[in-house]
Write an enzyme that holds these catalytic residues in place. Structure first.
Site, PDB file in Angstrom:
ATOM      1  N   SER A 284      -9.784   5.147   1.670  1.00 26.83           N
ATOM      2  CA  SER A 284     -10.613   4.106   1.505  1.00 26.83           C
ATOM      3  C   SER A 284     -12.329   4.247   1.434  1.00 26.83           C
ATOM      4  O   SER A 284     -12.663   5.007   2.420  1.00 26.83           O
ATOM      5  CB  SER A 284     -10.068   3.020   2.139  1.00 26.83           C
ATOM      6  OG  SER A 284     -10.871   1.757   2.316  1.00 26.83           O
TER       7      SER A 284
ATOM      8  N   TYR B 281     -14.221   0.739  -3.519  1.00 26.48           N
ATOM      9  CA  TYR B 281     -14.433  -0.555  -3.863  1.00 26.48           C
ATOM     10  C   TYR B 281     -16.216  -0.709  -4.586  1.00 26.48           C
ATOM     11  O   TYR B 281     -16.898   0.107  -3.894  1.00 26.48           O
ATOM     12  CB  TYR B 281     -14.723  -1.364  -2.570  1.00 26.48           C
ATOM     13  CG  TYR B 281     -13.346  -1.867  -1.803  1.00 26.48           C
ATOM     14  CD1 TYR B 281     -12.447  -2.194  -2.778  1.00 26.48           C
ATOM     15  CD2 TYR B 281     -13.094  -1.829  -0.535  1.00 26.48           C
ATOM     16  CE1 TYR B 281     -11.255  -2.916  -2.189  1.00 26.48           C
ATOM     17  CE2 TYR B 281     -11.672  -2.064  -0.101  1.00 26.48           C
ATOM     18  CZ  TYR B 281     -10.880  -2.659  -0.878  1.00 26.48           C
ATOM     19  OH  TYR B 281      -9.868  -2.892  -0.436  1.00 26.48           O
TER      20      TYR B 281
ATOM     21  N   THR C 249     -10.551   0.243  -6.997  1.00 29.58           N
ATOM     22  CA  THR C 249      -9.583  -0.985  -7.085  1.00 29.58           C
ATOM     23  C   THR C 249     -10.659  -2.104  -7.434  1.00 29.58           C
ATOM     24  O   THR C 249     -11.497  -2.421  -7.398  1.00 29.58           O
ATOM     25  CB  THR C 249      -9.910  -1.170  -5.514  1.00 29.58           C
ATOM     26  OG1 THR C 249      -9.160  -0.376  -4.649  1.00 29.58           O
ATOM     27  CG2 THR C 249      -8.897  -2.631  -4.978  1.00 29.58           C
TER      28      THR C 249
ATOM     29  N   LYS D 283      -6.918   0.450  -9.878  1.00 27.20           N
ATOM     30  CA  LYS D 283      -5.803  -0.352  -9.145  1.00 27.20           C
ATOM     31  C   LYS D 283      -5.915  -1.706  -9.129  1.00 27.20           C
ATOM     32  O   LYS D 283      -7.029  -2.216  -9.077  1.00 27.20           O
ATOM     33  CB  LYS D 283      -6.221   0.345  -7.399  1.00 27.20           C
ATOM     34  CG  LYS D 283      -5.303  -0.205  -6.620  1.00 27.20           C
ATOM     35  CD  LYS D 283      -5.542   0.446  -5.159  1.00 27.20           C
ATOM     36  CE  LYS D 283      -4.436  -0.093  -4.145  1.00 27.20           C
ATOM     37  NZ  LYS D 283      -4.921  -1.185  -3.557  1.00 27.20           N
TER      38      LYS D 283
ATOM     39  N   HIS E 188      -2.102  -5.574  -4.174  1.00 32.02           N
ATOM     40  CA  HIS E 188      -2.775  -5.299  -3.081  1.00 32.02           C
ATOM     41  C   HIS E 188      -1.843  -5.847  -1.568  1.00 32.02           C
ATOM     42  O   HIS E 188      -2.470  -6.662  -0.764  1.00 32.02           O
ATOM     43  CB  HIS E 188      -4.232  -6.220  -3.073  1.00 32.02           C
ATOM     44  CG  HIS E 188      -5.240  -5.481  -2.452  1.00 32.02           C
ATOM     45  ND1 HIS E 188      -6.317  -4.974  -2.868  1.00 32.02           N
ATOM     46  CD2 HIS E 188      -5.552  -5.370  -0.672  1.00 32.02           C
ATOM     47  CE1 HIS E 188      -7.122  -4.355  -1.819  1.00 32.02           C
ATOM     48  NE2 HIS E 188      -6.632  -4.781  -0.834  1.00 32.02           N
TER      49      HIS E 188
END
Ligand code: FNR
Length: 379
Positions: free
Chosen positions: A122, A146, A172, A253, A277
């Site tokens: 992440s 992100y 994402t 995603k 999610h």
């Protein structure tokens, strides 16, 4: 399984949980209440989160007989790399809050190296992305982005991931704003806002150039600066720019509609990741598993990743039969990390994979290629 039964003959019973229910119960006991709420909780009244689970019960696998084979093969190919199994570790930004030493990202990376199960690391990690990559050993990993509002910070993160050896970028799409999460709102528990998951940001040269004082000297301002640039409201017009940031395979995603999937692939995206999610972002939506078959049918030319609600080997096999190329494990491995760090993550992966393998054996689907639409029925 054989290992466990043989140990049982000598009176040794497993110290780690063998069912998801037990895993969840013990993780709740092991974690501080605020941390538990953050990891286990979801958006709104958690309807989507529950549906992600219960929807698996509407699908049933069809047993086929006289196809027994001892040389079962669970390997899959993803973007030119063959992985030994069809599962991967979904990105969990705050995994560090689940482990006692705070280095949950490294613990997860070591579990990836030990099992060959790839990790999607992440953006919001408690260790810089390079440190996570260096723990992955021979197992290729992927980096989850992100996308920040500052395009140069976005480019820097992607370029660092490429330089660190990640084999693909997972963007994402469903988190450019944070979902309405009553449990976190009630406890004001949002670990990122205390800077605990910002090591990748804080070590980023472009991000640092946006600060007057370094994050070490003035963490409060650094956290606020991060918070103001966290989520770029991405639209279709941004896709070409995102794609231009790297030559690595790029996956999006959070895609649940077949038209979105098709358009993304037509515009240069290399893989689609169906996910809600884990019900943390939008409430009142469809269960992710119920979106999978339609999306997979719309993009037969690219890999389709899937997560949300996967708790067992049979969930993995159902998702494969509904068209997933690879299946993401989320909360279960966070709970494993909470109980026993790397060993806990390895244990969770091994139990899920062992169940998937045995189920495929019993049901007569010796390879993943055998798991087509005919293997599953809506009940
Ligand atoms: C997540 N998820 C997530 N996804 C992502 O793209 N980047 C991230 O940093 C995070 N962080 C994160 C933290 C926590 C605590 C959880 C539980 C989840 C979502 C994750 O990748 C995955 O989509 C869900 O976990 C799947 O749902 P289940 O199977 O865990 O219920």
């Amino acid at each position: 399984q054989t290992e466990i039964y043989l140990a049982g003959l000598s009176g040794v019973v497993p110290s780690l949980p063998m069912s998801f229910a037990d895993l969840e119960r013990r993780a709740e006991q092991a974690l501080p209440p605020g941390t538990w709420s953050y990891v286990a909780g979801g958006a709104g009244d958690e309807h989507t989160q529950r549906s992600n689970r219960t929807a698996f019960d509407h699908w049933g696998l069809v047993p086929r007989m006289l196809r027994a084979r001892t040389d079962r093969d669970l390997s899959v190919e993803l973007f030119g790399t063959t992985f030994p199994t069809p599962v991967f570790l979904a990105p969990i930004g705050v995994i560090g809050i689940c482990t006692q030493d705070g280095h949950g990202d490294l613990a997860t990376a070591r579990a990836s190296a030990a099992t060959g199960v790839p990790m999607v690391a992440s953006t919001l990690s408690q260790d810089p992305l390079e440190d996570v990559a260096s723990e992955l050993g021979e197992t290729p990993g992927f980096f989850q982005l992100y996308c920040p509002t500052d395009p140069e910070v976005a480019a820097s993160l992607v370029q660092r991931a490429e330089a660190a050896g990640y084999r693909g970028i997972v963007v994402t799409l469903d988190t450019w704003v944070t979902g309405w999460r009553p449990r976190d709102l009630a406890t004001s528990n949002f670990p990122q806002l205390r800077g605990r998951c910002l090591a990748t940001y804080f070590s980023d040269p472009v991000f640092r150039s946006r600060l007057e004082k370094s994050p070490e000297d003035d963490p409060g301002t650094a956290i606020l600066t991060w918070a103001t640039m966290f989520g770029r409201p991405l639209v279709w017009d941004d896709l070409a720019w995102l794609r231009s940031l790297t030559t690595l395979p790029m996956v999006v995603k959070g895609v649940c509609h077949p038209d979105d999937a098709r358009r993304a692939v037509d515009e240069g995206i290399d893989g689609i990741y169906v996910s809600t999610h884990g019900g943390r972002q939008a409430n009142g939506g469809l269960a992710a598993i119920d979106c999978l078959a339609e999306v997979a049918a719309a993009v037969p030319d690219v890999p389709v990743l899937f997560d949300s609600g996967v708790r067992s080997g049979s969930d993995v096999v159902k998702a494969l039969a509904l068209g997933a190329t690879a299946v993401g494990i989320g909360r279960p491995y966070a709970y494993g990390a909470a109980l026993a760090g790397t060993a806990g993550v390895v244990h969770v992966l091994r139990t899920i994979l062992a169940e998937a393998d045995l189920l495929m054996a019993v049901d007569g689907y010796p390879t993943i290629a055998d798991l087509g639409p005919d293997a599953i029925r809506r009940t």
